[in-house]
Design an enzyme around this catalytic site. Structure first.
Site, PDB file in Angstrom:
ATOM      1  N   ASP A   1       6.012  -5.010   6.104  1.00  0.00           N
ATOM      2  CA  ASP A   1       6.572  -6.334   6.417  1.00  0.00           C
ATOM      3  C   ASP A   1       6.159  -7.387   5.398  1.00  0.00           C
ATOM      4  O   ASP A   1       6.961  -8.256   5.032  1.00  0.00           O
ATOM      5  CB  ASP A   1       6.250  -6.761   7.852  1.00  0.00           C
ATOM      6  CG  ASP A   1       4.765  -6.713   8.163  1.00  0.00           C
ATOM      7  OD1 ASP A   1       4.019  -6.093   7.374  1.00  0.00           O
ATOM      8  OD2 ASP A   1       4.351  -7.290   9.171  1.00  0.00           O
TER       9      ASP A   1
ATOM     10  N   ASP B   1       0.838   1.579   9.180  1.00  0.00           N
ATOM     11  CA  ASP B   1       0.532   0.758  10.369  1.00  0.00           C
ATOM     12  C   ASP B   1       1.654   0.803  11.412  1.00  0.00           C
ATOM     13  O   ASP B   1       1.432   0.465  12.573  1.00  0.00           O
ATOM     14  CB  ASP B   1       0.296  -0.705   9.957  1.00  0.00           C
ATOM     15  CG  ASP B   1      -0.744  -0.836   8.847  1.00  0.00           C
ATOM     16  OD1 ASP B   1      -1.553   0.098   8.699  1.00  0.00           O
ATOM     17  OD2 ASP B   1      -0.731  -1.854   8.141  1.00  0.00           O
TER      18      ASP B   1
ATOM     19  N   GLY C   1       0.833  -1.214   0.000  1.00  0.00           N
ATOM     20  CA  GLY C   1       0.000   0.000   0.000  1.00  0.00           C
ATOM     21  C   GLY C   1       0.857   1.249   0.000  1.00  0.00           C
ATOM     22  O   GLY C   1       1.926   1.286   0.604  1.00  0.00           O
TER      23      GLY C   1
ATOM     24  N   ARG D   1     -23.365  14.846  20.490  1.00  0.00           N
ATOM     25  CA  ARG D   1     -23.256  13.485  19.966  1.00  0.00           C
ATOM     26  C   ARG D   1     -22.007  12.757  20.449  1.00  0.00           C
ATOM     27  O   ARG D   1     -21.035  13.378  20.871  1.00  0.00           O
ATOM     28  CB  ARG D   1     -23.195  13.520  18.432  1.00  0.00           C
ATOM     29  CG  ARG D   1     -24.541  13.744  17.805  1.00  0.00           C
ATOM     30  CD  ARG D   1     -24.424  13.904  16.307  1.00  0.00           C
ATOM     31  NE  ARG D   1     -25.754  13.992  15.720  1.00  0.00           N
ATOM     32  CZ  ARG D   1     -26.018  14.496  14.527  1.00  0.00           C
ATOM     33  NH1 ARG D   1     -25.035  14.979  13.783  1.00  0.00           N
ATOM     34  NH2 ARG D   1     -27.246  14.522  14.068  1.00  0.00           N
TER      35      ARG D   1
HETATM   36  O1  F6P Z   1      -1.226  -1.775   5.510  1.00  0.00           O
HETATM   37  C1  F6P Z   1      -1.631  -0.486   5.172  1.00  0.00           C
HETATM   38  C2  F6P Z   1      -3.115  -0.384   5.054  1.00  0.00           C
HETATM   39  O2  F6P Z   1      -3.464   0.959   4.772  1.00  0.00           O
HETATM   40  C3  F6P Z   1      -3.905  -0.902   6.268  1.00  0.00           C
HETATM   41  O3  F6P Z   1      -3.889   0.008   7.337  1.00  0.00           O
HETATM   42  C4  F6P Z   1      -5.250  -1.165   5.641  1.00  0.00           C
HETATM   43  O4  F6P Z   1      -5.973  -2.147   6.342  1.00  0.00           O
HETATM   44  C5  F6P Z   1      -4.891  -1.664   4.267  1.00  0.00           C
HETATM   45  O5  F6P Z   1      -3.590  -1.176   3.988  1.00  0.00           O
HETATM   46  C6  F6P Z   1      -5.821  -1.247   3.170  1.00  0.00           C
HETATM   47  O6  F6P Z   1      -5.412  -1.839   1.984  1.00  0.00           O
HETATM   48  P1  F6P Z   1      -6.008  -1.523   0.553  1.00  0.00           P
HETATM   49  O7  F6P Z   1      -5.186  -0.414  -0.040  1.00  0.00           O
HETATM   50  O8  F6P Z   1      -5.828  -2.792  -0.202  1.00  0.00           O
HETATM   51  O9  F6P Z   1      -7.434  -1.123   0.710  1.00  0.00           O
END
Ligand code: F6P
Length: 349
Positions: free
Chosen positions: A104, A129, A12, A164
């Site tokens: 990772d 993350d 990502g 809220r």
């Molecule tokens: O690992 C990075 C991250 O942004 C996570 O926090 C999230 O769950 C995931 O990637 C989302 O992935 P995608 O881009 O496939 O929606």
């Protein structure tokens, strides 16, 4: 003697990737006079015919690129493409070393691939993350925490105006770092992270206490991988058949409503956390990592990952982090800070 290196971003995207590509390019070309090639779309650039790679020059980075989110090389976080073809393409390029910028998951895949192909590899950790073991800060994390904190800043006035309870669902996969850090910085009343169990009854009591003490609103941050009370994760099935994390905010909101009658709204922050302009810290870490990674290659030190420890860059054996994930420990000092502020962070006893 190293003369030609490659660089790619994998997994990502996040803020700070362009800054690290810039740093590596400046160092490789200006200091060592090497050629550096950017591989497009993770390893996918090696699968297309002709290969999708570009030679990088310092002039590519004269303008605003390092200030921008995303990665101008492109990336992908899908599956495990054909290893043989990728290794073949690496060889055709005649690279002396490869810098892989990834989390990772990507790091494990790249390491296997480069070992199989006899390619000299250096890794740079990036992931919002912040879950790479033995590394205090990954590129992109600081910006993600900043975005989540800003979201809480913007939710507070509307929460107060409408009396809220506002729930903010943040990313982070199985690690609660984004939720914990933004929750403290953004003045949350409740922070729920995957590492610590919670009780809806106690969250509701906490909200009731806040109300009876005269405050008419509350803020809750919940990490996307927090489990429901039956221990399952909240997920959404997308049209492509993939099941992704999502929806825990609504689940928690509904459960709290049953016990408190509070008016609740849920915001799912999503990919906004990945695309913002990098903070100064992410640019700084990216710059330090990029320079250091190139220097490692110059010393012919391979199969290493650069990491941030004790306010500086160092490097460790890539094998020592593969397969591990850095999550929030029960005795993390920030848990104590949150509790010291009266924030409910789950059932820690
Ligand atoms: O690992 C990075 C991250 O942004 C996570 O926090 C999230 O769950 C995931 O990637 C989302 O992935 P995608 O881009 O496939 O929606």
């Amino acid at each position: 003697m190293v003369k030609k290196i490659g660089i790619l971003t994998s997994g990502g995207d996040c803020a700070g990737l362009n800054a690290v590509i810039r740093a590596a390019t400046l160092r490789a070309v200006n200091e060592y006079n090497w050629e550096i090639f950017g591989i497009k779309d993770g390893t996918l650039g090696l699968l297309s015919d002709p290969m999708d790679v570009i030679q990088l020059y310092p002039s590519h980075f004269d303008g605003n690129l390092m200030r921008m989110g995303g990665t101008f090389l492109g990336t992908n976080n899908k599956g495990n493409p054909s290893e043989e073809k990728i290794i073949d393409s690496f060889k055709k390029l005649g690279l002396d070393a490869l810098i892989g910028i990834g989390g990772d998951g990507s790091m494990k895949i790249l390491q296997k691939l480069t070992q199989k192909g006899g390619i000299n590899f250096v890794g740079i950790p990036k992931t919002i993350d912040n879950d790479v073991k033995d590394n205090e800060l990954s590129i992109g994390y600081d910006t993600a925490v900043d975005v989540a904190t800003n979201a809480l800043d913007m939710l507070q006035p509307t929460a107060a105006s409408h009396r809220r309870v506002m729930i903010l669902e943040v990313m982070g996969r199985d690690a609660g770092h984004i939720a914990l850090n933004s929750g403290i910085a953004g003045g949350a009343d409740v922070i729920l992270i995957p590492e610590i169990p919670y009780s809806i009854k106690n969250i509701s009591k906490h909200i009731e206490n806040i109300r009876s003490n005269g405050r008419n609103h509350a803020l809750i941050v919940v990490a996307e991988a927090v489990r429901k009370e039956d221990d399952s994760k909240a997920t959404v099935k997308y049209a492509d058949g993939e099941v992704r994390l999502g929806g825990i905010g609504s689940f928690i909101g509904d459960e709290i409503y049953k016990l408190t009658d509070a008016e609740i709204r849920v915001t799912v922050l999503g990919h906004v956390q990945r695309g913002a302009q990098p903070t100064h810290r992410d640019r700084l870490i990216a710059s330090a990592f990029g320079v250091y990674a190139v220097d490692l290659i110059a010393k012919e030190k391979f199969n290493r990952i650069v990491v941030w420890q004790n306010r500086g860059v160092t490097d460790i054996d890539l094998n020592s982090i593969a397969g591990y994930s850095k999550t929030v420990a029960y005795d993390d000092p920030l848990i104590k800070v949150a509790q010291g502020l009266g924030i409910y962070v789950g059932e820690t006893n």
